[in-house]
Design a protein around this motif. Structure first.
Motif, short mmCIF file in Angstrom:
data_model
loop_
_atom_site.label_atom_id
_atom_site.label_comp_id
_atom_site.label_asym_id
_atom_site.label_seq_id
_atom_site.Cartn_x
_atom_site.Cartn_y
_atom_site.Cartn_z
N GLY A 157 6.38 -14.49 -25.64
CA GLY A 157 5.30 -15.49 -25.31
C GLY A 157 4.12 -14.47 -25.10
N SER A 158 2.95 -15.04 -24.55
CA SER A 158 1.91 -14.15 -24.21
C SER A 158 1.83 -13.25 -23.27
CB SER A 158 0.23 -15.33 -24.75
OG SER A 158 0.19 -16.14 -23.64
N TYR A 159 2.66 -14.79 -22.59
CA TYR A 159 2.23 -14.43 -20.69
C TYR A 159 3.74 -13.34 -20.65
CZ TYR A 159 3.40 -14.38 -15.65
OH TYR A 159 3.81 -13.33 -14.23
N ASN A 160 5.01 -13.47 -20.94
CA ASN A 160 6.07 -12.35 -20.96
C ASN A 160 5.76 -11.13 -21.20
OD1 ASN A 160 6.90 -12.82 -23.41
ND2 ASN A 160 8.92 -14.02 -22.77
N ILE A 161 5.69 -10.94 -22.04
CA ILE A 161 4.83 -9.66 -23.55
C ILE A 161 3.83 -8.51 -22.56
CG2 ILE A 161 2.72 -10.44 -24.90
CD1 ILE A 161 4.81 -8.62 -27.22
N ASP A 180 3.04 -17.99 -29.10
CA ASP A 180 1.80 -17.51 -28.67
C ASP A 180 1.01 -16.59 -29.35
OD1 ASP A 180 1.64 -19.79 -26.68
OD2 ASP A 180 3.03 -18.50 -25.09
N THR A 181 1.07 -16.04 -30.49
CA THR A 181 0.80 -15.28 -31.77
C THR A 181 -0.90 -15.21 -31.58
OG1 THR A 181 0.80 -16.90 -32.95
CG2 THR A 181 2.99 -15.33 -32.63
N ASP A 182 -2.00 -16.10 -31.12
CA ASP A 182 -2.76 -15.85 -30.87
C ASP A 182 -3.60 -15.03 -29.90
OD1 ASP A 182 -3.52 -17.18 -33.45
OD2 ASP A 182 -3.54 -19.38 -32.51
N GLU A 183 -2.40 -15.44 -29.09
CA GLU A 183 -3.39 -14.71 -27.52
C GLU A 183 -2.98 -13.40 -27.65
OE1 GLU A 183 -2.30 -17.68 -28.15
OE2 GLU A 183 -3.71 -18.91 -27.02
N ILE A 184 -1.29 -13.47 -28.05
CA ILE A 184 -1.22 -11.81 -28.49
C ILE A 184 -1.57 -10.79 -29.09
CG2 ILE A 184 0.97 -10.31 -29.43
CD1 ILE A 184 3.24 -12.85 -28.32
N GLU A 185 -2.48 -11.66 -30.22
CA GLU A 185 -3.21 -10.20 -30.94
C GLU A 185 -4.80 -10.67 -30.04
OE1 GLU A 185 -6.10 -10.18 -35.19
OE2 GLU A 185 -4.62 -11.65 -35.02
N VAL A 189 -1.21 -6.55 -27.70
CA VAL A 189 0.73 -6.16 -27.93
C VAL A 189 0.79 -5.77 -28.83
CG1 VAL A 189 2.29 -6.11 -26.37
CG2 VAL A 189 0.20 -7.00 -25.25
N PRO A 190 1.81 -4.30 -29.34
CA PRO A 190 2.36 -4.23 -30.76
C PRO A 190 3.13 -5.81 -30.71
CG PRO A 190 1.08 -2.53 -30.18
CD PRO A 190 1.29 -3.20 -28.42
N LEU A 191 3.41 -6.75 -31.45
CA LEU A 191 4.74 -7.30 -32.04
C LEU A 191 5.40 -7.19 -33.30
CD1 LEU A 191 6.75 -9.32 -31.03
CD2 LEU A 191 4.87 -11.01 -30.94
N TYR A 192 5.95 -6.75 -33.75
CA TYR A 192 6.85 -7.05 -34.91
C TYR A 192 7.99 -8.37 -35.25
CZ TYR A 192 3.99 -3.22 -36.53
OH TYR A 192 2.97 -2.55 -36.56
N LEU A 193 7.82 -9.10 -35.77
CA LEU A 193 8.39 -10.70 -35.18
C LEU A 193 8.79 -10.63 -37.25
CD1 LEU A 193 6.43 -12.64 -34.45
CD2 LEU A 193 5.71 -11.35 -36.33
N ARG A 194 9.65 -11.65 -36.94
CA ARG A 194 9.82 -12.35 -38.76
C ARG A 194 9.64 -13.55 -39.08
NH1 ARG A 194 15.01 -11.30 -41.99
NH2 ARG A 194 15.85 -10.63 -40.02
N LYS A 195 8.80 -14.90 -37.85
CA LYS A 195 8.49 -15.68 -38.12
C LYS A 195 7.34 -15.67 -36.39
CE LYS A 195 12.53 -18.29 -36.66
NZ LYS A 195 13.39 -19.23 -37.73
N LYS A 196 7.01 -16.72 -36.95
CA LYS A 196 6.35 -17.54 -35.79
C LYS A 196 6.83 -19.11 -34.90
CE LYS A 196 2.13 -15.29 -36.97
NZ LYS A 196 0.35 -15.51 -37.23
#
Length: 276
Positions: A157-161, A180-185, A189-196
């Motif tokens: 999530g946006s806090y722990n990442i 929290d992918t909007d906030e992560i963007e 913070v670079p994040l690679y994932l399969r889905k939201k």
């Protein structure tokens, strides 16, 4: 020659058999890891990462081909960047793997009668679905999370990442989901994932191991391996060939940059960071 080959073959078989016999039944009953985790110093990691500065996934993939490991490290293309920065390319990263594995939990997915939800949730996080792997994060770390793909779990999530970034993590890769992918963007913070995803971890998953081999997108990732991620996806470089792969990848990149720079100039295109 045939006799020598036979002798060597039998020696290998005998050695492997002897190694297997050294593991007792009692050890196996308690669980036994055959792939041992290798430990590297911060200085060793920094030296390897220096070799990968600016290298692209494509360059590294070619480098793996050249050392005889085609398709060994190419993560399933369904695992892609959560967000992209087409100008400054800040979604790209190169890091050293710290791994963690979460599995589906068999524990109750709700509080006991009379128990407050917040108390149950906090207890679940602290006992069963915690983040002890964060103790291993240091500058240059790539966090690799083998998680529960089939459930809607927002382990990230946006806090722990952002907290992981504060500790030195340069990026995160998971074979499952993040919330929290909007906030992560926005956080960048670079994040690679399969889905939201959306759901919390309590009642859905629990931690199984830290810094053990995991499988992400069909690829084995061992602690200490090199992770390279960009708009093309993710590639994993086994640590034992990291230096050799980087050497070939660097040669490929420099030739590509020089060739594209000539084309830019012939087309009167403004030079950008990818060709300078």
């Amino acid at each position: 020659m045939k006799k020598l080959f036979y002798f060597l073959s039998m020696s290998v078989i005998f050695s492997v058999t002897l190694l297997a016999q050294e593991v007792t039944k009692e050890q196996l009953q308690k669980g036994y890891n055959y792939i041992q985790t290798k430990v590297y110093t911060a200085e060793e990691d920094a030296r390897i990462l220096k070799l990968y500065e600016g290298l692209r996934v494509a360059d590294v993939s070619d480098g793996l081909d050249m050392v005889g490991l085609p398709n060994t490290g190419l993560v399933d293309p369904s695992i892609q960047a959560c967000w992209k920065d087409p100008v400054n390319l800040t979604h790209q990263f190169r890091g050293i793997a710290v791994t963690v594995r979460y599995v589906p939990t068999q524990k109750p997915d709700r509080p006991a009668p009379g128990e407050k939800f917040q108390d149950w949730e906090g207890n679940f996080y602290s006992k069963y679905s915690h983040e002890e792997f964060s103790k291993l994060i240091r500058p240059g770390t790539a966090i690799v999370i083998d998680d529960v793909e089939d459930k809607d779990i927002g382990t990230i999530g946006s806090y722990n990442i952002l907290a992981w970034k504060k500790l030195g993590a340069v990026g995160v890769v998971t074979d499952a989901a993040s919330r929290d992918t909007d906030e992560i963007e926005i956080e960048g913070v670079p994040l690679y994932l399969r889905k939201k995803g959306r759901g919390i971890r309590p009642g859905r998953n629990e931690i199984e191991s830290v810094n053990r081999p995991v499988v992400i997108g069909g690829v084995l990732v061992c602690p200490g391996d090199v992770i390279v991620a960009d708009g093309d996806g993710v590639v994993v470089v086994p640590r034992y060939v990291a230096e050799e792969v980087a050497k070939y990848a660097r040669e490929i990149l420099e030739k590509d940059k020089a060739g594209r720079k000539d084309l830019y100039e012939s087309l009167n295109m403004e030079l950008d960071k990818t060709v300078k």
